[in-house]
Write a protein that holds these residues in place. Structure first.
Motif, PDB file in Angstrom:
ATOM      1  N   SER A 191       0.787  -1.363   0.238  1.00  0.00           N
ATOM      2  CA  SER A 191      -0.106   0.060   0.050  1.00  0.00           C
ATOM      3  C   SER A 191       0.711   1.122  -0.006  1.00  0.00           C
ATOM      4  O   SER A 191       0.643   2.097  -0.404  1.00  0.00           O
ATOM      5  N   TYR A 192       1.975   1.181   0.735  1.00  0.00           N
ATOM      6  CA  TYR A 192       2.720   2.372   0.874  1.00  0.00           C
ATOM      7  C   TYR A 192       3.459   2.516  -0.552  1.00  0.00           C
ATOM      8  O   TYR A 192       3.653   3.913  -1.154  1.00  0.00           O
ATOM      9  N   VAL A 193       3.864   1.621  -1.240  1.00  0.00           N
ATOM     10  CA  VAL A 193       4.582   1.643  -2.586  1.00  0.00           C
ATOM     11  C   VAL A 193       3.645   2.202  -3.439  1.00  0.00           C
ATOM     12  O   VAL A 193       3.774   3.021  -4.426  1.00  0.00           O
ATOM     13  N   ASN A 194       2.406   1.619  -3.419  1.00  0.00           N
ATOM     14  CA  ASN A 194       1.178   2.260  -4.494  1.00  0.00           C
ATOM     15  C   ASN A 194       1.226   3.649  -4.186  1.00  0.00           C
ATOM     16  O   ASN A 194       0.937   4.244  -5.075  1.00  0.00           O
ATOM     17  N   TRP A 195       1.164   4.242  -2.798  1.00  0.00           N
ATOM     18  CA  TRP A 195       0.980   5.395  -2.478  1.00  0.00           C
ATOM     19  C   TRP A 195       2.294   6.222  -3.317  1.00  0.00           C
ATOM     20  O   TRP A 195       2.065   7.462  -3.803  1.00  0.00           O
ATOM     21  N   LYS A 196       3.437   5.791  -2.929  1.00  0.00           N
ATOM     22  CA  LYS A 196       4.329   6.711  -3.570  1.00  0.00           C
ATOM     23  C   LYS A 196       4.544   6.577  -5.182  1.00  0.00           C
ATOM     24  O   LYS A 196       4.686   7.623  -5.706  1.00  0.00           O
ATOM     25  N   LEU A 197       4.022   5.526  -5.575  1.00  0.00           N
ATOM     26  CA  LEU A 197       3.693   5.345  -7.073  1.00  0.00           C
ATOM     27  C   LEU A 197       2.617   6.466  -7.773  1.00  0.00           C
ATOM     28  O   LEU A 197       2.831   7.083  -8.758  1.00  0.00           O
ATOM     29  N   ASN A 198       1.755   6.615  -7.062  1.00  0.00           N
ATOM     30  CA  ASN A 198       0.539   7.608  -7.475  1.00  0.00           C
ATOM     31  C   ASN A 198       1.113   9.068  -7.243  1.00  0.00           C
ATOM     32  O   ASN A 198       0.816   9.771  -8.093  1.00  0.00           O
ATOM     33  N   VAL A 199       1.895   9.395  -6.206  1.00  0.00           N
ATOM     34  CA  VAL A 199       2.406  10.814  -5.881  1.00  0.00           C
ATOM     35  C   VAL A 199       3.503  11.006  -7.065  1.00  0.00           C
ATOM     36  O   VAL A 199       3.425  12.022  -7.912  1.00  0.00           O
ATOM     37  N   GLU A 200       4.309   9.982  -7.533  1.00  0.00           N
ATOM     38  CA  GLU A 200       5.345   9.992  -8.461  1.00  0.00           C
ATOM     39  C   GLU A 200       4.851  10.213  -9.825  1.00  0.00           C
ATOM     40  O   GLU A 200       5.067  11.219 -10.669  1.00  0.00           O
ATOM     41  N   ARG A 201       3.496   9.525  -9.981  1.00  0.00           N
ATOM     42  CA  ARG A 201       2.959   9.711 -11.310  1.00  0.00           C
ATOM     43  C   ARG A 201       2.375  11.172 -11.333  1.00  0.00           C
ATOM     44  O   ARG A 201       2.042  11.803 -12.539  1.00  0.00           O
ATOM     45  N   TYR A 202       1.709  11.517 -10.449  1.00  0.00           N
ATOM     46  CA  TYR A 202       1.088  12.882 -10.398  1.00  0.00           C
ATOM     47  C   TYR A 202       2.299  14.077 -10.483  1.00  0.00           C
ATOM     48  O   TYR A 202       2.152  14.947 -11.612  1.00  0.00           O
ATOM     49  N   ASN A 203       3.349  13.690  -9.838  1.00  0.00           N
ATOM     50  CA  ASN A 203       4.490  14.682  -9.825  1.00  0.00           C
ATOM     51  C   ASN A 203       5.035  14.800 -11.389  1.00  0.00           C
ATOM     52  O   ASN A 203       5.306  15.864 -11.999  1.00  0.00           O
ATOM     53  N   VAL A 204       5.035  13.671 -12.032  1.00  0.00           N
ATOM     54  CA  VAL A 204       5.523  13.648 -13.524  1.00  0.00           C
ATOM     55  C   VAL A 204       4.381  14.360 -14.255  1.00  0.00           C
ATOM     56  O   VAL A 204       4.999  15.225 -15.246  1.00  0.00           O
ATOM     57  N   PHE A 205       3.199  14.132 -14.149  1.00  0.00           N
ATOM     58  CA  PHE A 205       2.205  15.017 -14.873  1.00  0.00           C
ATOM     59  C   PHE A 205       2.331  16.350 -14.551  1.00  0.00           C
ATOM     60  O   PHE A 205       2.282  17.088 -15.367  1.00  0.00           O
ATOM     61  N   LEU A 206       2.697  17.012 -13.247  1.00  0.00           N
ATOM     62  CA  LEU A 206       2.703  18.062 -12.975  1.00  0.00           C
ATOM     63  C   LEU A 206       3.959  19.029 -13.667  1.00  0.00           C
ATOM     64  O   LEU A 206       3.811  19.851 -14.336  1.00  0.00           O
ATOM     65  N   ASN A 207       5.101  18.284 -13.812  1.00  0.00           N
ATOM     66  CA  ASN A 207       6.348  18.571 -14.357  1.00  0.00           C
ATOM     67  C   ASN A 207       6.086  18.462 -15.873  1.00  0.00           C
ATOM     68  O   ASN A 207       6.421  19.716 -16.601  1.00  0.00           O
ATOM     69  N   ALA A 208       5.412  17.775 -16.537  1.00  0.00           N
ATOM     70  CA  ALA A 208       4.997  17.795 -18.047  1.00  0.00           C
ATOM     71  C   ALA A 208       4.293  18.907 -18.252  1.00  0.00           C
ATOM     72  O   ALA A 208       4.157  19.597 -19.229  1.00  0.00           O
ATOM     73  N   LEU A 209       3.044  19.071 -17.332  1.00  0.00           N
ATOM     74  CA  LEU A 209       2.328  20.068 -17.503  1.00  0.00           C
ATOM     75  C   LEU A 209       2.864  21.538 -17.459  1.00  0.00           C
ATOM     76  O   LEU A 209       2.698  22.537 -18.193  1.00  0.00           O
ATOM     77  N   GLU A 210       3.691  21.717 -16.437  1.00  0.00           N
ATOM     78  CA  GLU A 210       4.706  22.812 -16.374  1.00  0.00           C
ATOM     79  C   GLU A 210       5.423  23.204 -17.565  1.00  0.00           C
ATOM     80  O   GLU A 210       5.587  24.307 -18.006  1.00  0.00           O
ATOM     81  N   ALA A 211       6.075  22.034 -17.948  1.00  0.00           N
ATOM     82  CA  ALA A 211       6.952  22.466 -19.198  1.00  0.00           C
ATOM     83  C   ALA A 211       5.963  22.768 -20.263  1.00  0.00           C
ATOM     84  O   ALA A 211       6.492  23.634 -21.043  1.00  0.00           O
ATOM     85  N   LYS A 212       4.893  22.110 -20.310  1.00  0.00           N
ATOM     86  CA  LYS A 212       3.885  22.327 -21.570  1.00  0.00           C
ATOM     87  C   LYS A 212       3.503  23.667 -21.398  1.00  0.00           C
ATOM     88  O   LYS A 212       3.343  24.631 -22.569  1.00  0.00           O
ATOM     89  N   ILE A 213       3.069  24.217 -20.304  1.00  0.00           N
ATOM     90  CA  ILE A 213       2.648  25.993 -20.038  1.00  0.00           C
ATOM     91  C   ILE A 213       3.737  26.638 -20.299  1.00  0.00           C
ATOM     92  O   ILE A 213       3.529  27.931 -21.125  1.00  0.00           O
ATOM     93  N   GLN A 214       4.856  26.438 -19.992  1.00  0.00           N
ATOM     94  CA  GLN A 214       6.106  27.260 -20.023  1.00  0.00           C
ATOM     95  C   GLN A 214       6.216  27.241 -21.524  1.00  0.00           C
ATOM     96  O   GLN A 214       6.750  28.437 -22.188  1.00  0.00           O
ATOM     97  N   HIS A 215       6.384  26.089 -22.234  1.00  0.00           N
ATOM     98  CA  HIS A 215       6.498  26.331 -23.810  1.00  0.00           C
ATOM     99  C   HIS A 215       5.566  27.186 -24.517  1.00  0.00           C
ATOM    100  O   HIS A 215       5.899  27.836 -25.402  1.00  0.00           O
TER     101      HIS A 215
END
Length: 665
Positions: A191-215
Motif C-alpha cells: 500500500s505504501y509503494v502504491n501511494w508513492k507510485l501515485n504521488v510520483e505519477r502525479y508529480n510527473v504529470f505536474l512537471n510535464a504540464l509545467e513544461a507544456k505551459i512554459q513552452h
C-alpha cells in the motif's frame, strides 16, 4: 493590430492567471491521462486473467481433490470480468470504471478460488498454497495503476477475506501468526509503494504540464515579440523589415509562379512642413489617418501595405495590367484627398493633406530581373509624381525617355566627379560613451553640381551603385581618408562606408591592400561599415571578401541595423566588431513602446557579443539615455557634426567639436 512588449507582459500575466488550481489540476490529471489508463487497465486485466488461469495447473498439483471446482470458479470469474471490461472499453467509459472492474475482478478472483479451495482434504498442501492470496493483494497495489483509495479498498478486502479463511483453517497458532504477520506486512508495504507510485505519477504529470505551459507561454511571447518587431508602433502597419520580407515573397511568386504584382510607393506631400507647423503629435495623427485611408483604398484589391519610411508607405498587390495598377494608384490618391485633412502650410495652392504615388508593375525583361530594380522603378515614378506638382500618380514606363532623366544626369556627373573635384569628404566624430572621448571619425561623401548645388547622398549613392561608379568613388574615398587623416596619425580610427557592390567585386580586398601599402597606413586604423539592405544576400564572394579584409586588420561594422533585409542572419554569419543601431529606434524612444523596442534590440545585439553604436544622438537627454543603457559608442549632431578635414587636422578632437558647433551656430 499593434502589439507591444506591454501586450506580451499582459499575455504573460493572463497565462499566469489561467494556471489551474489544485482541484482543477487533479481533474486535469484524470482527464489527460484517461485514454492511457483505460488502455492500461484493459491490457493489465487480460494479462492478469492469463496468469490467473495458468494457476489452474497448480490447483491440479496441490489440491487435486477440489481442482475441478476451483478451475470452474476461475473460468466463471474470468468470463464475467472479461465481458464487463470489454463492454466498458467499447462504451468508452472513464478509466475509473475500468479500474473498479479490475479491482472487483481481483476480489472475485480471490474469493472465487478460495471458497472451493477451503474444502480440500490436502490440508498441508493448502497451508502452503494460501500464500497465493498475497498475489491478489500485490496485484491491487502494484500491478494495476489504481488510485490509492481504490487499491487500499481492494487489498483490504483481500486481507479481510484471508483472515476469515485463516480463522476457519485448521492450522496451529504459530502458523496463523506467521501467515497473518506476512499478509499484514505485505498489505502495509505494498500500500505504501502504491501511494508513492501515485504521488510520483502525479508529480510527473505536474512537471510535464509545467513544461507544456512554459513552452506555450514562451511560444506566445515569441509570437507577440515577432509581431512587435514586424509592426510599426505608430500606424500598426507592417514595418520596413516586415514589408521587405513580404516584398520578397511577392517577388518569389513572380519568379516561380509568374504571378505579377505592382509595387506602389506613397509619399505624404509636404509632411515636414505639416509636422513643423502642427507639431509631432498632430503629425502622428495625420499619419494614422492616412494609414486608415490607405487600408480602406486597398481592401477590395486584397493587397499588402506597410510603412516604408517616415511619411512613405508601400502597397503590394497582385495585378495583371498597367491599367489595373493605375486604377489602384488613383484610388489611393483620391481616398487620401477625400480625407480633407487641413494643411495650411503648403505653398502649391492646396490646403489639405495629399499624397504623391509612384507605381511599377513586374514585367519580363531582357536580362536578369532584380527586386532592387523594381523598387527603384517605383521610386523613380514617385520622384516623377513629385516633380509633376505632387498630388498625382505616375506609373513607371520603361519606354519613356523622361523617366530616368534625373538619375541619368547624376550618372553622367559621377563620371567626372573625381576629375572635376565635385566629390569631397566630411568627417563626423564617434564618441566613446564611457570615457566621453572621440573613438573614431566616420567619412561621409558629398557631391555637388558644377554650380555648387549639393546633391544628397541618398540621391547619388543609389545611382553610383546602379552604374558601378561606386567602385571608383570607393577607391578615391579610401585613399583620401588615408592621406588626409591616417597617414600622419591625425585620428586613431576612421570608418568608411562600403557598398555590398564593392564587396562583391572581384579584387576589392586586393585593391584595399594596395592602397594601404601605397600610403603606409596600418589596416587596424580602418573600419568598413556595411549597410544592412536589399543587396546584402548570403553571397560567398562577400563573405570571402570580408574575411580577406579582416586579415588586413580592418574592422567590419554593420551599419543601420534594423532597417533592411539582413537582420539576424548577418549577425549569425559575420562576426561584426560593432553594430550600429539605426537612428530611427533612438528617435522612437519618446514613447514607451519605442523605448522597449530599442532595449530589446540592444539586448539582442549585446547577447551576440558585439559592441553597440547608436546613431542619431541629437540631445543631452538622448545621450543620458545611452549612458543609462550602457551603450559603447554614439554618433549624432549633439556630440559632433560632420566637418571637412581642415577642421580636424592639427586640432584636438574636443576643439573640433566645439568649433563645429560654433560654425553651425
Amino acid at each position: 493590430m499593434k502589439h507591444t512588449l506591454a501586450d506580451v507582459i499582459e499575455l504573460d500575466l493572463l497565462n499566469q492567471r489561467r494556471r489551474p488550481l489544485a482541484a482543477e489540476l487533479r481533474m486535469l490529471y484524470r482527464q489527460e491521462g484517461d485514454p492511457f489508463r483505460r488502455k492500461a487497465a484493459r491490457q493489465g486485466l487480460w494479462m492478469a486473467v492469463a496468469v490467473y488461469l495458468l494457476f489452474s495447473i497448480t490447483d491440479i498439483m496441490l489440491i487435486w481433490d477440489v481442482s475441478a471446482y476451483t478451475i470452474a470458479a476461475r473460468f466463471a470469474v474470468v468470463t464475467v470480468v472479461i465481458i464487463a471490461i470489454e463492454l466498458q472499453f467499447r462504451m468508452k467509459l472513464h478509466s475509473d470504471w475500468l479500474n473498479i472492474t479490475c479491482a472487483v475482478a481481483l476480489v472475485l478472483g480471490y474469493v472465487g478460488w478460495l471458497t472451493p479451495a477451503m474444502m480440500t482434504g490436502q490440508v498441508q498442501n493448502f497451508s502452503y498454497y494460501m500464500i497465493f492470496g498475497a498475489i491478489f493483494m500485490m496485484g491491487a497495489n502494484l500491478f494495476f495503476s489504481f488510485r490509492f483509495r481504490l487499491s487500499v479498498i481492494a487489498s483490504s478486502i483481500v486481507l479481510i477475506v484471508f483472515f476469515i479463511s485463516l480463522y476457519f483453517f485448521p492450522g496451529n497458532y504459530f502458523y496463523k501468526l506467521a501467515f497473518g504477520t506476512f499478509y499484514v506486512s505485505c498489505f502495509i508495504f505494498t500500500s505504501y509503494v502504491n501511494w508513492k507510485l501515485n504521488v510520483e505519477r502525479y508529480n510527473v504529470f505536474l512537471n510535464a504540464l509545467e513544461a507544456k505551459i512554459q513552452h506555450q507561454e514562451a511560444s506566445d511571447r515569441g509570437k507577440a515579440l515577432l509581431r512587435l518587431s514586424n509592426t510599426d508602433p505608430l500606424t500598426g502597419l507592417e514595418n520596413r523589415r516586415a514589408i521587405d520580407q513580404r516584398l520578397r515573397e511577392y517577388w518569389d511568386d513572380w519568379q516561380k509562379l509568374g504571378k505579377s504584382f505592382a509595387a506602389i510607393l506613397i509619399d505624404v506631400d509636404f509632411f515636414k512642413k505639416y509636422n513643423d507647423f502642427y507639431g509631432h503629435q498632430e503629425g502622428d495623427r495625420c499619419l494614422v489617418l492616412v494609414t486608415s485611408a490607405l487600408r480602406e483604398s486597398i481592401r477590395q484589391f486584397n493587397g499588402s501595405i506597410g510603412r516604408y519610411g517616415g511619411e512613405e508607405f508601400i502597397v503590394l498587390a497582385h495585378m495583371e495590367t498597367v491599367d489595373q495598377v493605375a486604377r489602384l494608384a488613383e484610388t489611393i490618391r483620391r481616398t487620401v484627398e477625400n480625407l480633407a485633412q487641413i494643411h495650411q502650410e503648403r505653398r502649391d495652392g492646396m490646403s489639405i493633406v495629399t499624397v504623391s504615388v509612384g507605381a511599377t508593375l513586374t514585367r519580363n525583361q531582357a536580362g536578369s530581373a532584380k527586386l532592387e530594380k523594381l523598387i527603384h522603378e517605383a521610386d523613380r515614378a514617385l520622384y516623377g509624381a513629385k516633380a509633376n506638382g505632387r498630388n498625382c500618380v505616375r506609373i513607371f514606363d520603361p519606354n519613356d525617355p523622361q523617366s530616368g532623366d534625373e538619375s541619368e544626369n547624376i550618372a553622367a556627373l559621377l563620371k567626372i566627379a573625381i576629375a572635376q573635384n565635385l566629390v569631397s569628404l566630411v568627417y563626423q566624430p564617434i564618441h566613446n560613451v564611457a570615457s566621453g572621448g572621440v573613438a573614431a571619425v566616420e567619412a561621409l561623401m558629398r557631391l555637388r553640381l558644377l554650380d555648387g548645388t549639393s546633391i544628397p547622398p541618398s540621391t547619388f549613392i543609389p545611382v553610383a551603385e546602379r552604374t558601378g561608379a561606386i567602385l571608383a568613388l570607393g577607391r578615391w574615398a579610401l585613399r583620401t581618408v588615408c592621406t588626409e587623416l591616417l597617414i600622419e596619425d591625425r585620428v586613431d580610427v576612421a570608418t568608411v562606408n562600403v557598398s555590398p557592390i564593392q564587396l562583391r567585386t572581384p579584387g576589392f580586398a586586393a585593391s584595399v591592400a594596395a592602397i594601404l601599402h601605397e600610403t603606409g597606413v596600418d589596416g587596424e586604423k580602418l573600419v568598413f561599415e556595411i549597410t544592412e539592405g536589399l543587396e546584402l544576400e548570403t553571397d560567398s564572394h562577400i563573405l570571402r571578401c570580408i574575411s580577406d579584409l579582416k586579415k588586413l586588420g580592418i574592422k567590419i561594422w554593420l551599419d543601420d541595423f534594423g532597417t533592411g533585409f539582413a537582420g539576424l542572419s548577418w549577425l549569425r554569419i559575420i562576426d561584426f566588431d560593432t553594430v550600429k543601431i539605426d537612428r530611427s529606434f533612438l528617435h522612437d524612444c519618446t514613447t514607451p513602446k519605442g523605448r522597449v523596442m530599442l532595449q530589446d534590440i540592444i539586448g539582442l545585439v549585446r547577447n551576440r557579443g558585439h559592441k553597440i553604436l547608436v546613431e542619431g544622438v541629437e540631445s543631452e537627454e538622448q545621450l543620458a539615455l545611452m549612458r543609462e543603457f550602457q551603450i559603447d559608442q554614439v554618433q549624432g549632431f549633439h556630440v559632433g557634426r560632420p566637418a571637412p578635414a581642415e577642421y580636424i587636422i592639427g586640432k584636438p578632437m574636443v576643439e573640433v567639436v566645439e568649433s563645429n558647433l560654433l560654425r553651425q551656430a
